[in-house]
Design a protein around this motif. Structure first.
Motif, PDB file in Angstrom:
ATOM      1  N   TYR A  65      11.111  -8.657  -0.371  1.00 11.69           N
ATOM      2  CA  TYR A  65      12.570  -8.532  -0.366  1.00 11.69           C
ATOM      3  C   TYR A  65      13.205  -9.615  -1.228  1.00 11.69           C
ATOM      4  CZ  TYR A  65      17.287  -7.906   1.569  1.00 11.69           C
ATOM      5  OH  TYR A  65      18.631  -7.681   1.728  1.00 11.69           O
ATOM      6  N   ALA A  66      12.808 -10.874  -0.990  1.00 11.31           N
ATOM      7  CA  ALA A  66      13.407 -11.985  -1.725  1.00 11.31           C
ATOM      8  C   ALA A  66      13.035 -11.945  -3.201  1.00 11.31           C
ATOM      9  CB  ALA A  66      12.965 -13.313  -1.102  1.00 11.31           C
ATOM     10  N   ALA A  67      11.766 -11.643  -3.492  1.00 11.16           N
ATOM     11  CA  ALA A  67      11.311 -11.633  -4.887  1.00 11.16           C
ATOM     12  C   ALA A  67      12.000 -10.555  -5.702  1.00 11.16           C
ATOM     13  CB  ALA A  67       9.799 -11.444  -4.935  1.00 11.16           C
ATOM     14  N   ILE A 113       5.099  -3.912   3.077  1.00 14.35           N
ATOM     15  CA  ILE A 113       5.456  -4.246   1.693  1.00 14.35           C
ATOM     16  C   ILE A 113       6.461  -3.225   1.161  1.00 14.35           C
ATOM     17  CG2 ILE A 113       4.589  -4.271  -0.685  1.00 14.35           C
ATOM     18  CD1 ILE A 113       2.053  -5.609   0.367  1.00 14.35           C
ATOM     19  N   PHE A 114       6.192  -1.952   1.393  1.00 18.23           N
ATOM     20  CA  PHE A 114       7.094  -0.918   0.877  1.00 18.23           C
ATOM     21  C   PHE A 114       8.403  -0.859   1.671  1.00 18.23           C
ATOM     22  CE2 PHE A 114       3.294   0.473  -1.322  1.00 18.23           C
ATOM     23  CZ  PHE A 114       3.817   0.882  -2.540  1.00 18.23           C
ATOM     24  N   ASP A 119      14.083  -1.891   1.298  1.00 18.38           N
ATOM     25  CA  ASP A 119      15.176  -2.661   1.901  1.00 18.38           C
ATOM     26  C   ASP A 119      15.871  -3.527   0.861  1.00 18.38           C
ATOM     27  OD1 ASP A 119      16.854  -3.886   3.711  1.00 18.38           O
ATOM     28  OD2 ASP A 119      15.283  -5.047   4.707  1.00 18.38           O
ATOM     29  N   ALA A 120      15.100  -4.068  -0.074  1.00 15.01           N
ATOM     30  CA  ALA A 120      15.660  -4.966  -1.096  1.00 15.01           C
ATOM     31  C   ALA A 120      16.714  -4.294  -1.955  1.00 15.01           C
ATOM     32  CB  ALA A 120      14.533  -5.505  -1.975  1.00 15.01           C
ATOM     33  N   MET A 121      16.675  -2.977  -2.048  1.00 18.24           N
ATOM     34  CA  MET A 121      17.596  -2.265  -2.930  1.00 18.24           C
ATOM     35  C   MET A 121      18.898  -1.856  -2.248  1.00 18.24           C
ATOM     36  SD  MET A 121      14.927   0.238  -4.918  1.00 18.24           S
ATOM     37  CE  MET A 121      13.435  -0.428  -5.671  1.00 18.24           C
ATOM     38  N   PHE A 361      16.760 -14.876   2.849  1.00 12.35           N
ATOM     39  CA  PHE A 361      15.449 -14.288   3.094  1.00 12.35           C
ATOM     40  C   PHE A 361      14.322 -15.208   2.635  1.00 12.35           C
ATOM     41  CE2 PHE A 361      18.365 -10.772   3.390  1.00 12.35           C
ATOM     42  CZ  PHE A 361      17.907 -10.136   4.535  1.00 12.35           C
ATOM     43  N   THR A 362      14.589 -16.083   1.691  1.00 12.22           N
ATOM     44  CA  THR A 362      13.606 -17.108   1.348  1.00 12.22           C
ATOM     45  C   THR A 362      13.449 -18.084   2.508  1.00 12.22           C
ATOM     46  OG1 THR A 362      14.128 -16.947  -1.005  1.00 12.22           O
ATOM     47  CG2 THR A 362      13.032 -18.960  -0.261  1.00 12.22           C
TER      48      THR A 362
END
Length: 440
Positions: A65-67, A113-114, A119-121, A361-362
């Motif tokens: 998510y953070a990356a 991971i997926f 979620d990151a988007m 998130f980091t």
């Protein structure tokens, strides 16, 4: 005043429909993000894993998510919210379906991971829609509303999912949660549009401009201040809700699963209600935003100190007060996005928002991993050996994270204030506070 030609009025009925439809995706993302929080103990037993391995599920989810936040921000400025929301929703739906059938640790990690990638988007895409579909005077309030309304997904994870796991089992519960994504996708594709503006150049960038936008967004002291506000205010409640809170309450403090779920739901409701108050303060006193974040963080630190210093098990009332106080950190972290909006033009809001979203998130990622390592060291036998004492020591890893964030906020808000004071276009913000020295 924005005089650009629009197909739909800013803040009109179509704007609310677009926001509401995108919000459904965010609610589902929060649900998927929080699902492991109530399934953590079951996951440890299902996969026969240690505390550190259990933390790995959340660690990889948060790491991805953070990356992805910075590249997602760049893609958002290039391709728009609708495309990224759709892609994220497909990823999360497939991942939750995979998690339903996972029996090995590796398969479970791959699924998370997926979930993290999808979620990151989502959140940054919704915030970009807010920035484009609503006038600036309403953006702060709608941004806060996005945060608290999205937390309804956490209520569904804390309540219905926790009950379903006990009644219908792992596979059926996660399959149903994945199926909801198909319904939400239909609504998303039917309603959401990227922009109300008729001029396409206003909401898209050429790829050669992406790197320039990222550099410009990062150089803004307001973006950096927003990142550290998000970093400092958000991580405690995120770690508590996503993975370690439920085991701490049930195994460490001996609460029933029902009582622990109820407390998590109280926390979500507190976040919803407090976001209205935080949003109004941000709108009225935009120069005091970092001061508001610091006040919230210090209150959270104080409550954790009382709970951890309490001899034996802390009283239930104190634990509830801790949960309530932590919950305000969620709306407090949203101030970071308002700072990004203030200091960046519309064409790089996606990039700036992605940068800010890296912060919390980091911090959550680091804290999740450290807590798992400490618990494994003190209670190497797995969930059956976890205790209040091991959790008490493990929660102390939060203090250096808070300290780092507070120092950075104090440092960067001086630079942000200097930029605001030097910019005549921000004079209207300074007038919001009368007879007081403004603080960025």
């Amino acid at each position: 005043m924005d005089t650009a030609a629009v197909a739909h009025p800013l803040g009109g009925r179509r704007a609310w429909a677009v926001w509401g439809s995108a919000l459904l995706v965010y609610m589902l993302a929060v649900f998927h993000r929080s699902s492991l929080g109530v399934a953590g103990v079951l996951a440890a037993e299902r996969f026969d894993i240690t505390s550190a391995q259990l933390a790995t599920f959340t660690m990889v989810q948060l790491l991805v998510y953070a990356a992805m936040q910075v590249p997602v921000g760049a893609m958002l400025d290039r391709y728009g919210s609708r495309a990224l929301l759709t892609t994220g929703l497909v990823m999360m739906t497939a991942a939750q379906a995979g998690f339903a059938f996972a029996h090995s640790f590796g398969a479970g990690v791959l699924a998370r991971i997926f979930v993290g990638m999808g979620d990151a988007m989502v959140f940054v895409s919704v915030l970009r829609l807010v920035a484009l579909w609503f006038p600036p005077g309403r953006s702060a309030i709608v941004t806060q509303a996005t945060g608290w309304a999205g937390q309804l997904g956490a209520i569904l994870a804390a309540g219905p999912l926790a009950a379903a796991l006990g009644s219908y089992g792992w596979r059926n519960s996660f399959l149903v949660s994945a199926a909801v994504g198909v319904v939400v996708a239909v609504v998303l594709l039917a309603v959401v549009r990227d922009t109300p503006y008729l001029d396409a150049q206003r909401t898209t960038m050429r790829m050669r401009a992406v790197a320039r936008a990222l550099r410009s967004a990062w150089r803004s002291p307001g973006t950096q201040l927003g990142l550290w506000c998000h970093f400092t205010a958000q991580f405690s409640v995120t770690v508590f809700a996503m993975i370690w809170g439920f085991p701490y309450l049930t195994v460490g403090l001996g609460m029933s699963r029902g009582a622990a779920s109820a407390l998590l739901m109280v926390m979500v409701l507190t976040g919803i209600l407090s976001s209205l108050f935080v949003g109004s303060l941000v709108t009225r006193f935009p120069y005091s935003r970092s001061s508001l974040v610091l006040a919230i963080v210090l209150a959270i630190v104080g409550m954790w100190t009382l709970v951890l210093a309490w001899p034996g098990h802390p009283p239930m009332a104190l634990v509830v007060m801790l949960g309530v106080t932590m919950s305000v950190g969620g709306p407090g972290s949203m101030v970071g996005f308002d700072l990004a909006r203030t200091f960046n033009p519309p064409e790089r809001i996606g990039s700036a928002t992605g940068i800010v979203n890296v912060g919390g998130f980091t911090a959550s990622l680091c804290t999740v991993v450290l807590i798992g390592m400490v618990i494994d060291h003190l209670s190497p036998g797995g969930p059956s050996t976890w205790s209040n004492d091991s959790f008490r020591v493990a929660w102390c890893v939060q203090y250096p994270v808070w300290l780092l964030g507070i120092v950075q906020i104090l440092r960067l808000r001086q630079r942000a204030r200097a930029e605001i004071d030097a910019d005549p276009d921000m004079a209207h913000l300074r007038r919001r506070i009368s007879r007081r020295r403004p603080v960025a």
